[in-house]
Design a protein around this motif. Structure first.
Motif, PDB file in Angstrom:
ATOM      1  N   ILE A  20       0.832  -1.214   0.000  1.00 51.33           N
ATOM      2  CA  ILE A  20       0.000   0.000   0.000  1.00 51.33           C
ATOM      3  C   ILE A  20       0.859   1.253   0.000  1.00 51.33           C
ATOM      4  O   ILE A  20       0.526   2.247  -0.650  1.00 51.33           O
ATOM      5  N   LEU A  21       1.998   1.220   0.676  1.00 55.70           N
ATOM      6  CA  LEU A  21       2.891   2.381   0.638  1.00 55.70           C
ATOM      7  C   LEU A  21       3.468   2.579  -0.762  1.00 55.70           C
ATOM      8  O   LEU A  21       3.627   3.710  -1.210  1.00 55.70           O
ATOM      9  N   LYS A  22       3.749   1.494  -1.468  1.00 58.96           N
ATOM     10  CA  LYS A  22       4.250   1.580  -2.838  1.00 58.96           C
ATOM     11  C   LYS A  22       3.192   2.153  -3.786  1.00 58.96           C
ATOM     12  O   LYS A  22       3.540   2.685  -4.848  1.00 58.96           O
ATOM     13  N   ALA A  23       1.936   2.055  -3.425  1.00 58.33           N
ATOM     14  CA  ALA A  23       0.848   2.531  -4.290  1.00 58.33           C
ATOM     15  C   ALA A  23       0.627   4.038  -4.192  1.00 58.33           C
ATOM     16  O   ALA A  23      -0.153   4.595  -4.967  1.00 58.33           O
ATOM     17  N   LEU A  43      -0.028  10.573   7.187  1.00 56.62           N
ATOM     18  CA  LEU A  43      -0.610   9.281   7.550  1.00 56.62           C
ATOM     19  C   LEU A  43       0.342   8.146   7.194  1.00 56.62           C
ATOM     20  O   LEU A  43       0.586   7.242   8.002  1.00 56.62           O
ATOM     21  N   ALA A  44       0.906   8.177   5.998  1.00 53.09           N
ATOM     22  CA  ALA A  44       1.844   7.133   5.584  1.00 53.09           C
ATOM     23  C   ALA A  44       3.086   7.133   6.474  1.00 53.09           C
ATOM     24  O   ALA A  44       3.600   6.071   6.848  1.00 53.09           O
ATOM     25  N   PHE A 130      -1.963  -2.257  20.188  1.00 54.50           N
ATOM     26  CA  PHE A 130      -1.245  -0.997  19.968  1.00 54.50           C
ATOM     27  C   PHE A 130      -0.348  -1.054  18.741  1.00 54.50           C
ATOM     28  O   PHE A 130      -0.232  -0.070  18.013  1.00 54.50           O
ATOM     29  N   LEU A 131       0.291  -2.179  18.503  1.00 56.36           N
ATOM     30  CA  LEU A 131       1.174  -2.277  17.341  1.00 56.36           C
ATOM     31  C   LEU A 131       0.436  -2.794  16.109  1.00 56.36           C
ATOM     32  O   LEU A 131       0.351  -2.099  15.097  1.00 56.36           O
ATOM     33  N   PHE A 132      -0.107  -3.992  16.183  1.00 54.34           N
ATOM     34  CA  PHE A 132      -0.691  -4.607  14.997  1.00 54.34           C
ATOM     35  C   PHE A 132      -2.005  -3.941  14.584  1.00 54.34           C
ATOM     36  O   PHE A 132      -2.124  -3.417  13.476  1.00 54.34           O
ATOM     37  N   ASN A 133      -3.013  -3.979  15.445  1.00 55.96           N
ATOM     38  CA  ASN A 133      -4.336  -3.461  15.058  1.00 55.96           C
ATOM     39  C   ASN A 133      -4.315  -1.966  14.775  1.00 55.96           C
ATOM     40  O   ASN A 133      -5.030  -1.495  13.882  1.00 55.96           O
ATOM     41  N   HIS A 134      -3.534  -1.228  15.495  1.00 52.10           N
ATOM     42  CA  HIS A 134      -3.382   0.204  15.281  1.00 52.10           C
ATOM     43  C   HIS A 134      -2.894   0.453  13.845  1.00 52.10           C
ATOM     44  O   HIS A 134      -3.410   1.315  13.127  1.00 52.10           O
ATOM     45  N   ARG A 139      -3.882   1.746   7.993  1.00 51.20           N
ATOM     46  CA  ARG A 139      -3.806   1.273   6.606  1.00 51.20           C
ATOM     47  C   ARG A 139      -5.170   1.380   5.938  1.00 51.20           C
ATOM     48  O   ARG A 139      -5.269   1.747   4.761  1.00 51.20           O
ATOM     49  N   GLY A 140      -6.220   1.066   6.679  1.00 52.80           N
ATOM     50  CA  GLY A 140      -7.571   1.204   6.148  1.00 52.80           C
ATOM     51  C   GLY A 140      -7.875   2.645   5.772  1.00 52.80           C
ATOM     52  O   GLY A 140      -8.495   2.909   4.732  1.00 52.80           O
ATOM     53  N   GLU A 141      -7.443   3.561   6.620  1.00 50.66           N
ATOM     54  CA  GLU A 141      -7.609   4.974   6.280  1.00 50.66           C
ATOM     55  C   GLU A 141      -6.869   5.304   4.983  1.00 50.66           C
ATOM     56  O   GLU A 141      -7.382   6.033   4.127  1.00 50.66           O
ATOM     57  N   LEU A 142      -5.672   4.771   4.850  1.00 49.33           N
ATOM     58  CA  LEU A 142      -4.870   5.049   3.665  1.00 49.33           C
ATOM     59  C   LEU A 142      -5.543   4.522   2.395  1.00 49.33           C
ATOM     60  O   LEU A 142      -5.459   5.151   1.337  1.00 49.33           O
ATOM     61  N   VAL A 143      -6.235   3.407   2.496  1.00 49.90           N
ATOM     62  CA  VAL A 143      -7.004   2.895   1.358  1.00 49.90           C
ATOM     63  C   VAL A 143      -8.029   3.944   0.918  1.00 49.90           C
ATOM     64  O   VAL A 143      -8.174   4.233  -0.273  1.00 49.90           O
TER      65      VAL A 143
END
Length: 165
Positions: A20-23, A43-44, A130-134, A139-143
């Motif tokens: 997603i960062l590459k996109a 955000l990224a 805090f790490l994974f779900n956060h 990432r969902g926001e970035l979509v």
């Protein structure tokens, strides 16, 4: 055994984050959905920064945000954000691989100059939340940011509307 499960998820999801960062095109970096939101670049960059928190979460019982410092670098180019992600994810993977499962039930907390921001919680719960779900949340926001700027979204869990099946 818990470490291996966490590591498997970490590696799989780091690849999804990388995709997603590459996109993100440079043309979308300044866009934000409202005045209250971060720009796409901010955000990224935050997504990349979360990987920087592994050391503070796995190897400490208190994360003091009052003394925490992070150099996000130049976020004016998507390639720079991706490079920072690669640096942080490599370090995070090493931290996770070298972590001691015997500490996973230790209580962990976040504070700022003695004021508790995140109450004492078993470390393994913090790792997942805090790490994974956060990270997944952002990432969902970035979509949504990518879609809102007319950009394609990579399929992280299967095809997207952009994929021809």
């Amino acid at each position: 055994m818990i470490k291996q499960a966490l590591l498997g998820e970490f590696l799989h999801e780091a690849e999804n984050t990388r995709q997603i960062l590459k996109a993100i095109p440079d043309s979308a970096l300044d866009w934000k959905p409202s005045e209250k939101n971060w720009t796409t670049a901010q955000l990224a960059s935050h997504i990349s920064e979360i990987y920087n928190w592994y050391e503070y979460t796995f190897n400490q019982d208190v994360f003091d945000m009052g003394v925490y410092q992070y150099d996000k670098g130049d976020i004016s180019k998507a390639a720079n954000i991706l490079a920072k992600f690669e640096e942080n994810v490599t370090t995070a993977q090493r931290v996770l691989e070298n972590s001691d499962e015997n500490t996973y039930l230790n209580n962990w907390k976040m504070e700022i100059h003695g004021k508790i921001l995140f109450p004492p919680t078993p470390k393994v719960q913090v790792i997942r939340g805090f790490l994974f779900n956060h990270l997944y949340h952002h990432r969902g926001e970035l979509v949504v940011y990518l879609r809102s700027t007319g950009n394609k979204v990579p399929g992280m869990y299967g095809p997207t509307a952009d994929d021809k099946i």
